[in-house]
Enzyme design. Structure first.
Site, short mmCIF file in Angstrom:
data_model
loop_
_atom_site.label_atom_id
_atom_site.label_comp_id
_atom_site.label_asym_id
_atom_site.label_seq_id
_atom_site.Cartn_x
_atom_site.Cartn_y
_atom_site.Cartn_z
N CYS A 35 0.86 -1.18 0.00
CA CYS A 35 0.00 0.00 0.00
C CYS A 35 0.90 1.23 0.00
O CYS A 35 2.10 1.12 -0.24
CB CYS A 35 -0.98 -0.01 1.18
SG CYS A 35 -0.24 0.18 2.82
N ASN A 38 2.47 1.50 4.19
CA ASN A 38 2.73 0.25 4.90
C ASN A 38 2.43 0.39 6.39
O ASN A 38 3.10 -0.18 7.24
CB ASN A 38 4.17 -0.21 4.67
CG ASN A 38 4.46 -1.65 5.09
OD1 ASN A 38 5.56 -1.94 5.54
ND2 ASN A 38 3.51 -2.56 4.95
N CYS A 40 -1.28 0.71 7.30
CA CYS A 40 -2.70 0.35 7.49
C CYS A 40 -3.06 -0.91 6.72
O CYS A 40 -3.16 -1.99 7.29
CB CYS A 40 -3.61 1.51 7.06
SG CYS A 40 -3.55 2.97 8.11
N ARG A 41 -3.26 -0.77 5.42
CA ARG A 41 -3.81 -1.86 4.62
C ARG A 41 -2.86 -3.03 4.43
O ARG A 41 -3.25 -4.18 4.65
CB ARG A 41 -4.26 -1.32 3.25
CG ARG A 41 -5.35 -0.27 3.36
CD ARG A 41 -5.61 0.41 2.04
NE ARG A 41 -4.49 1.27 1.69
CZ ARG A 41 -4.39 1.92 0.52
NH1 ARG A 41 -5.32 1.76 -0.41
NH2 ARG A 41 -3.35 2.70 0.28
N SER A 42 -1.65 -2.77 3.97
CA SER A 42 -0.76 -3.90 3.66
C SER A 42 -0.31 -4.69 4.89
O SER A 42 -0.28 -5.93 4.82
CB SER A 42 0.44 -3.46 2.81
OG SER A 42 1.20 -2.46 3.42
N ASP A 153 -8.11 3.50 1.36
CA ASP A 153 -7.18 3.90 2.42
C ASP A 153 -8.00 4.45 3.58
O ASP A 153 -8.70 5.45 3.44
CB ASP A 153 -6.22 4.97 1.90
CG ASP A 153 -5.08 5.25 2.84
OD1 ASP A 153 -5.19 4.93 4.05
OD2 ASP A 153 -4.07 5.80 2.38
#
Length: 185
Positions: A35, A38, A40-42, A153
């Site tokens: 993401c 690095n 939150c999402r990934s 995001d």
């Protein structure tokens, strides 16, 4: 053997050549989630996928990591809000942020982006056409979120944004595990 170029598709199983090859791979399949920062999402995808693989008794078949396209958070733990929401679902996010490296395109078999911006930047950063062919959208593997073409995001969203991201990632990671597991149909 050159890998095929993949185009986005709403069908999670489209362009299965690389997936079929990875299913048969004897050594661990190396998966990288990417993401922007690095944080939150990934890292959430990394932990969710790890837990799914472990629950299926396949931990030794995979090596999983995450990275970001922005190095400004390097060394940091995931965003505290993401850690809280993930913890409430039983996930412990302990990954420390790191930037994507050119070596990642060599080291990983599959590189999964969270949104179109990440996808485009990864493709531009890929050193070869073969490396570019490893890049896919995480949402290509969603099965229960029709019409979703990116993982939003949540950084500037409230609690609902983080929960929605976790819902999407749980779906996508389960679909990914199914696609890469030898017993999957």
């Amino acid at each position: 053997m050159a890998m095929p170029d993949f185009q986005h598709s709403d069908d999670c199983c489209a362009n299965t050549d690389i997936l079929q090859m990875l299913k048969r791979k004897k050594e661990p399949v190396r998966v990288l989630f990417v993401c922007l920062g690095n944080i939150c999402r990934s890292p959430a995808a990394e932990e969710i996928f790890r837990r799914i693989i472990e629950s299926r008794g396949l931990a030794g078949r995979f090596e999983i990591d995450s990275a970001g396209l922005y190095a400004g958070h390097a060394g940091e733990l995931p965003d505290r809000r993401m850690r809280l929401h993930a913890f409430q679902r039983g996930y412990n996010l302990t990954h420390h942020s790191r930037p994507v490296r050119e070596r990642d395109f060599e080291d990983f078999d599959l590189i999964l982006s969270m949104d179109d911006s990440n996808y485009s930047r990864l493709r531009a950063f890929a050193p070869t056409l073969e490396a570019e062919a490893k890049i896919r959208r995480t949402t290509d593997f969603c099965r229960h979120h029709p019409g979703i073409d990116h993982v939003p995001d949540p950084y500037y969203d409230g609690a609902e944004g983080f929960e929605r991201v976790l819902d999407i990632l749980e779906d996508a990671c389960a679909g990914l595990a199914d696609s890469l597991t030898p017993d999957a149909e």
